[in-house]
Design an enzyme around this catalytic site. Structure first.
Site, PDB file in Angstrom:
ATOM      1  CB  THR A  48       0.560  -0.527   4.978  1.00  0.00           C
ATOM      2  OG1 THR A  48       0.893  -1.667   4.165  1.00  0.00           O
ATOM      3  CG2 THR A  48       1.738  -0.208   5.887  1.00  0.00           C
ATOM      4  CB  THR A  78      -0.888  -0.013   1.272  1.00  0.00           C
ATOM      5  OG1 THR A  78      -1.961  -0.938   1.099  1.00  0.00           O
ATOM      6  CG2 THR A  78      -1.505   1.327   1.602  1.00  0.00           C
TER       7      THR A  78
HETATM    8  N1  ASP Z   1      -4.162  -2.758   3.828  1.00  0.00           N
HETATM    9  C1  ASP Z   1      -4.231  -3.117   2.437  1.00  0.00           C
HETATM   10  C2  ASP Z   1      -5.511  -3.853   2.199  1.00  0.00           C
HETATM   11  O1  ASP Z   1      -5.882  -4.668   3.015  1.00  0.00           O
HETATM   12  C3  ASP Z   1      -3.086  -3.949   1.994  1.00  0.00           C
HETATM   13  C4  ASP Z   1      -1.741  -3.561   2.535  1.00  0.00           C
HETATM   14  O2  ASP Z   1      -1.557  -2.514   3.088  1.00  0.00           O
HETATM   15  O3  ASP Z   1      -0.808  -4.350   2.430  1.00  0.00           O
HETATM   16  O4  ASP Z   1      -6.114  -3.671   1.190  1.00  0.00           O
END
Ligand code: ASP
Length: 308
Positions: A227, A176
């Site tokens: 994230t 992210t």
């Molecule tokens: N938080 C993001 C999601 O769940 C993915 C990430 O940050 O790695 O879509």
């Protein structure tokens, strides 16, 4: 209490394992983070506002195919790309967010269009795209967003699923981008953008566009961009929980953020991290996994990028 600005960015908690990272690749990540810091700093140096700074930094990160947002977003299990983004202004608690969209070159600008052009907070589907079109945003075709690496990651994840193996490589699973800032006038803002999780079900929405889960800002407390495993961040309302601990329990921001990531998130087997800045410009970047692409500037004090 700093009088200058603070800016923190992240390129996701899904970092490549240290033993797979080459020097050349590491240098590419640092250079990309520096470009995003530069974009945000340019706004803040001109006495610009925090919302413009986080928007500029996230646009720069979305343009980097290295990170899972905008160009280089991960693929759903159907081989499509669906992007989520949100931003919030700490001075007014106005927020804009989009979920599951494909087309705008910079999904964060679509979120900003929702904030500025509508009286809604979160939009999806054709309605969200129409707002982006009406705002005159740039759209791109599939080949712009496609990267071989993300496509191969999808094939690997699907193959592991067929073989009954757990895909526990964070660099393949997610990522992210995000930014938080406090400008010289004490105004806070947060912005987050993502392609979500590799091989997610079409229609799945993560924590990024959910205000109070992956993105939050209030001048009285803090600005947060998260994230990691989105479902756990949503269940814990991570970003808003940090705000609540500062506001109601008078816990310093860095301790509140650390508690959420190291204790609460770990307890529900959530992997990830966050960046945050408080109303006096203090920053924090906790994560409970191997690394998180990140960078920060505290005006007159420090400027750095880091991965592990
Ligand atoms: N938080 C993001 C999601 O769940 C993915 C990430 O940050 O790695 O879509």
């Amino acid at each position: 209490m700093t009088q200058g600005f603070s800016l923190v960015i992240h390129g996701g908690a899904g970092v490549m394992a240290r033993d797979c990272m080459t020097q050349g690749r590491e240098a590419l990540y640092h250079a990309a983070l520096v470009r995003a810091l530069d974009a945000g700093e340019e706004v803040l140096l001109q006495d610009g506002n925090a919302l413009d700074a986080v928007t500029a930094a996230v646009c720069a990160l979305e343009d980097e195919p290295l990170f899972n947002a905008g160009r280089g977003a991960v693929f759903t299990r159907d081989g499509t790309q669906e992007m989520d983004a949100a931003l919030m202004a700490g001075c007014s608690r106005r927020a804009g967010a989009v979920a599951g969209i494909f087309g705008p070159k910079n999904p964060i600008l679509a979120a900003r269009a929702v904030l500025e052009q509508t009286d809604n907070v979160l939009m999806i589907g054709d309605g969200a795209l129409n707002v982006a079109r009406a705002a005159g945003l740039n759209f791109r075709a599939k080949d712009y967003f496609y990267t071989q690496e993300r496509w191969d990651a999808l094939q690997d994840t699907l193959r592991m699923e067929r073989e009954g193996k757990l895909d526990d490589d964070p660099s393949r699973r997610h990522g992210t981008v995000g930014a938080v800032a406090r400008d010289r006038h004490g105004v806070l803002a947060a912005a987050t953008s993502t392609g979500g999780m590799t091989a997610k079900r079409p229609g799945r929405v993560g924590d990024t566009p959910v205000i109070g889960a992956g993105t939050f800002a209030d001048n009285a407390t803090c600005a947060v961009s998260a994230t990691g495993d989105g479902e756990t961040f949503m269940r814990l309302c991570v970003a808003h929980e940090i705000d609540a601990r500062i506001r109601l329990a008078n816990i310093p921001m860095d301790r509140a953020a650390e508690g959420l990531i190291m204790t609460d998130l770990a307890a529900v087997r959530g992997s990830g991290g966050l960046i945050a800045v408080d109303r006096s410009g203090v920053i924090t970047t906790p994560f409970n996994c191997e690394g998180m692409y990140r960078g920060w500037i505290v005006e007159g004090e420090s400027r750095e990028t880091a991965i592990y």
